[in-house]
Design a protein around this motif. Structure first.
Motif, short mmCIF file in Angstrom:
data_model
loop_
_atom_site.label_atom_id
_atom_site.label_comp_id
_atom_site.label_asym_id
_atom_site.label_seq_id
_atom_site.Cartn_x
_atom_site.Cartn_y
_atom_site.Cartn_z
N ILE A 131 -8.37 -7.44 5.44
CA ILE A 131 -7.00 -7.48 4.90
C ILE A 131 -6.53 -8.94 4.79
CG2 ILE A 131 -4.58 -6.82 5.24
CD1 ILE A 131 -5.61 -4.43 6.92
N ALA B 85 7.29 -5.98 11.86
CA ALA B 85 6.22 -5.12 12.40
C ALA B 85 5.37 -5.92 13.37
CB ALA B 85 5.37 -4.58 11.26
N ASN C 292 -15.67 -2.43 13.47
CA ASN C 292 -14.89 -2.03 12.29
C ASN C 292 -13.43 -2.43 12.42
OD1 ASN C 292 -14.76 -0.87 9.68
ND2 ASN C 292 -13.76 0.92 10.57
N GLY C 293 -12.91 -2.38 13.64
CA GLY C 293 -11.53 -2.83 13.86
C GLY C 293 -11.42 -4.32 13.55
N ARG D 66 -7.43 -5.50 -0.32
CA ARG D 66 -8.87 -5.47 -0.07
C ARG D 66 -9.66 -5.02 -1.29
NH1 ARG D 66 -8.30 -2.03 5.45
NH2 ARG D 66 -6.61 -1.13 4.21
N ARG E 15 0.81 -1.23 0.00
CA ARG E 15 0.00 0.00 0.00
C ARG E 15 0.84 1.27 0.00
NH1 ARG E 15 -3.93 0.06 4.85
NH2 ARG E 15 -2.41 -1.37 5.72
N LEU F 71 -12.52 -3.55 21.30
CA LEU F 71 -12.37 -3.56 19.84
C LEU F 71 -13.71 -3.25 19.17
CD1 LEU F 71 -10.44 -4.29 17.44
CD2 LEU F 71 -11.31 -6.63 17.62
N SER F 72 -13.71 -2.31 18.23
CA SER F 72 -14.95 -1.99 17.52
C SER F 72 -15.19 -3.03 16.42
CB SER F 72 -14.85 -0.59 16.89
OG SER F 72 -13.94 -0.62 15.80
N ALA G 5 -0.83 -8.37 5.68
CA ALA G 5 -1.66 -8.64 6.87
C ALA G 5 -1.71 -7.39 7.72
CB ALA G 5 -1.05 -9.79 7.67
N GLY G 6 -2.70 -7.35 8.58
CA GLY G 6 -2.80 -6.25 9.53
C GLY G 6 -3.07 -6.80 10.91
N ASN G 7 -2.53 -6.15 11.91
CA ASN G 7 -2.78 -6.60 13.28
C ASN G 7 -2.43 -5.48 14.24
OD1 ASN G 7 -3.49 -8.24 15.41
ND2 ASN G 7 -1.86 -9.75 15.11
N LEU H 100 -2.78 -4.77 18.88
CA LEU H 100 -3.27 -5.32 20.13
C LEU H 100 -4.54 -4.61 20.55
CD1 LEU H 100 -0.03 -5.65 22.32
CD2 LEU H 100 -1.32 -7.49 21.19
N ALA H 101 -5.57 -5.37 20.84
CA ALA H 101 -6.79 -4.78 21.40
C ALA H 101 -7.55 -5.87 22.14
CB ALA H 101 -7.65 -4.18 20.29
N LYS I 258 4.75 -4.41 16.93
CA LYS I 258 3.42 -3.95 17.31
C LYS I 258 2.80 -4.80 18.42
CE LYS I 258 0.49 -2.38 14.13
NZ LYS I 258 -0.34 -2.41 12.92
N THR J 276 -11.79 -4.82 9.75
CA THR J 276 -10.65 -4.34 8.97
C THR J 276 -9.59 -5.43 8.83
OG1 THR J 276 -11.04 -2.06 9.65
CG2 THR J 276 -8.81 -2.58 8.89
N VAL J 277 -9.31 -6.11 9.94
CA VAL J 277 -8.27 -7.15 9.89
C VAL J 277 -8.77 -8.38 9.12
CG1 VAL J 277 -6.84 -8.67 11.32
CG2 VAL J 277 -7.09 -6.26 11.92
N1 COA Z 1 -6.71 -0.63 18.75
C1 COA Z 1 -8.04 -0.71 18.55
N2 COA Z 1 -8.65 -0.43 17.36
C2 COA Z 1 -7.84 -0.09 16.33
C3 COA Z 1 -6.44 0.00 16.46
C4 COA Z 1 -5.88 -0.29 17.75
N3 COA Z 1 -4.55 -0.22 17.97
N4 COA Z 1 -5.91 0.36 15.27
C5 COA Z 1 -6.96 0.48 14.41
N5 COA Z 1 -8.11 0.21 15.06
C6 COA Z 1 -9.46 0.28 14.52
C7 COA Z 1 -9.80 1.70 14.16
O1 COA Z 1 -10.21 2.41 15.33
C8 COA Z 1 -10.90 1.51 13.16
O2 COA Z 1 -12.13 1.18 13.78
P1 COA Z 1 -13.30 2.33 14.03
O3 COA Z 1 -13.66 2.83 12.67
O4 COA Z 1 -14.40 1.59 14.70
O5 COA Z 1 -12.66 3.37 14.89
C9 COA Z 1 -10.47 0.26 12.42
O6 COA Z 1 -9.54 -0.43 13.27
C10 COA Z 1 -9.81 0.55 11.10
O7 COA Z 1 -8.72 1.40 11.35
P2 COA Z 1 -8.00 2.22 10.15
O8 COA Z 1 -6.83 2.92 10.75
O9 COA Z 1 -9.03 3.02 9.41
O10 COA Z 1 -7.55 1.01 9.21
P3 COA Z 1 -6.46 0.99 8.08
O11 COA Z 1 -7.03 0.20 6.97
O12 COA Z 1 -5.91 2.33 7.75
O13 COA Z 1 -5.25 0.20 8.77
C11 COA Z 1 -4.58 -1.55 10.31
C12 COA Z 1 -5.33 -1.18 9.04
C13 COA Z 1 -5.30 -0.93 11.51
C14 COA Z 1 -4.57 -3.07 10.46
C15 COA Z 1 -3.14 -0.98 10.31
O14 COA Z 1 -2.51 -1.31 11.52
C16 COA Z 1 -2.31 -1.51 9.15
O15 COA Z 1 -2.40 -0.99 8.06
N6 COA Z 1 -1.49 -2.54 9.38
C17 COA Z 1 -0.63 -3.17 8.35
C18 COA Z 1 0.70 -3.54 8.92
C19 COA Z 1 0.62 -4.47 10.09
O16 COA Z 1 -0.25 -4.40 10.95
N7 COA Z 1 1.56 -5.36 10.18
C20 COA Z 1 1.61 -6.34 11.24
C21 COA Z 1 1.25 -7.67 10.73
S1 COA Z 1 1.37 -8.91 11.98
#
Ligand code: COA
Length: 296
Positions: free
Chosen positions: A119, A206, A111-112, A71, A44, A108-109, A98-100, A102-103, A210, A115-116
């Motif tokens: 991805i 990461a 949407n959170g 996505r 991305r 956790l919402s 992947a995305g991750n 801690l929550a 993270k 989102t994972v």
């Molecule tokens: N704790 C709780 N909720 C979280 C959070 C956290 N640390 N980080 C994100 N969220 C929630 C947001 O609040 C949002 O929910 P909401 O709309 O109800 O508030 C939702 O997740 C989406 O967040 P957003 O930032 O819009 O998503 P994104 O698509 O820009 O990013 C992630 C996706 C959050 C997974 C981001 O961490 C990412 O891009 N990660 C890729 C890299 C990665 O994680 N690598 C590790 C792999 S093991």
């Protein structure tokens, strides 16, 4: 570390690696490339993709980068087509994006959580689906009798339950299920091998940064029996699955974590266990008042 595989085991093959700009995805791209593959990486963040392509090329690896989000179906389709247009075939798809975070579940919402799932699980399915026409036997640029290979990067967090990762655990459980379903259907119908690699905690990624804050990493490092893996360990597993060495392996999830998922980390040595066990056994033989003495 030096690879134990011959340098040309992937000669002439073309690989597409999602999340290939950094971490485990980059290391897999690098090792596939060092073993003869041409590599397309998808990510991305343009600057991350660009610098990874630059680094791969500096190793003499034919590489291209494509900016995109797994996505989005249109990004996936464009990425797969660009890879084919540039290299003329596609043999290996590695789903590493992947995305991750801690929550705790109650914080956790939806949407959170979603989102994972989007991805990791939906993104993996979208990429596989878009790549199918190029990976299947007899597809454009492919041998009529041999299909390609898909490797889905999963995790070990959902084998036992893991604190504060309900979203990623659910997402990776779905990835494992996708791996097995596609191995069955596409193995039979299209000659495509579909396997997973489940990395444990891999240093310098990461994921660890993270999910295990520095304070925790420092504590773990003091425990001599708790080890982090290296990105190289995962890349070697990918090489095995992507090369002819893995040509009869389909639908498996290769866990690469030193066996740590089988239990909690071993925090005591055998000697410590012996000492502690004897001490506690001696103590337990002195029965508290009111209880019968052991006959042992
Ligand atoms: N704790 C709780 N909720 C979280 C959070 C956290 N640390 N980080 C994100 N969220 C929630 C947001 O609040 C949002 O929910 P909401 O709309 O109800 O508030 C939702 O997740 C989406 O967040 P957003 O930032 O819009 O998503 P994104 O698509 O820009 O990013 C992630 C996706 C959050 C997974 C981001 O961490 C990412 O891009 N990660 C890729 C890299 C990665 O994680 N690598 C590790 C792999 S093991």
């Amino acid at each position: 570390m030096e690879s134990p595989f011959k340098a040309e085991i992937l000669k002439g093959k073309v690989a597409l690696v999602t999340g290939g700009g950094s971490g485990i995805g980059y290391e897999i791209s690098l090792e596939l490339g060092k073993h003869g593959a041409s590599v397309a990486i998808m990510g991305r963040r343009k600057h991350v993709v660009d610098s990874a392509v630059h680094a791969l090329r500096s190793h003499g690896i034919p590489a291209i980068g494509i900016e995109g989000d797994v996505r989005k179906e249109e990004d996936a389709a464009r990425t797969v087509e660009s890879t084919f247009k540039h290299f003329g075939r596609l043999d290996i798809l590695v789903n590493s994006a992947a995305g991750n975070f801690l929550a705790a579940a109650e914080d956790l919402s939806p949407n959170g959580f979603r989102t994972v799932i989007d991805i990791d699980s939906v993104g993996t399915f979208i990429m596989c689906r878009e790549a199918l026409k190029y990976l299947k036997k007899g597809g454009p640029g492919k041998d009529p009798s041999i299909g390609g290979t898909i490797i889905n990067i999963t995790a070990v967090i959902h084998y036992p339950a893991t604190w504060n990762q309900i979203h990623a655990s659910a997402a990776k459980a779905a990835v494992d299920s996708i791996t097995r379903s596609l191995a069955l259907e596409w193995g039979e119908d299209h000659g495509i091998l579909v396997n997973g690699i489940a990395p444990g905690a891999i240093g310098d990624t990461a994921g660890v940064t993270k999910l295990a804050p520095q304070e925790i990493v420092n504590q773990l490092k003091q425990k001599p029996l708790y080890k982090f893996g290296e990105k190289w360990d995962i890349a070697m597993a990918a090489l095995y699955l992507a090369s002819d060495a893995g040509k009869f392996v389909n639908g498996t999830i290769l866990i690469v974590d030193g066996g740590q998922w089988l239990s909690k980390p071993r925090l005591m040595s055998r000697e410590e266990v012996k000492k502690l066990s004897r001490r506690e056994e001696t103590r337990s033989r002195v029965a508290p008042a009111g209880l019968p003495n052991s006959k042992l």
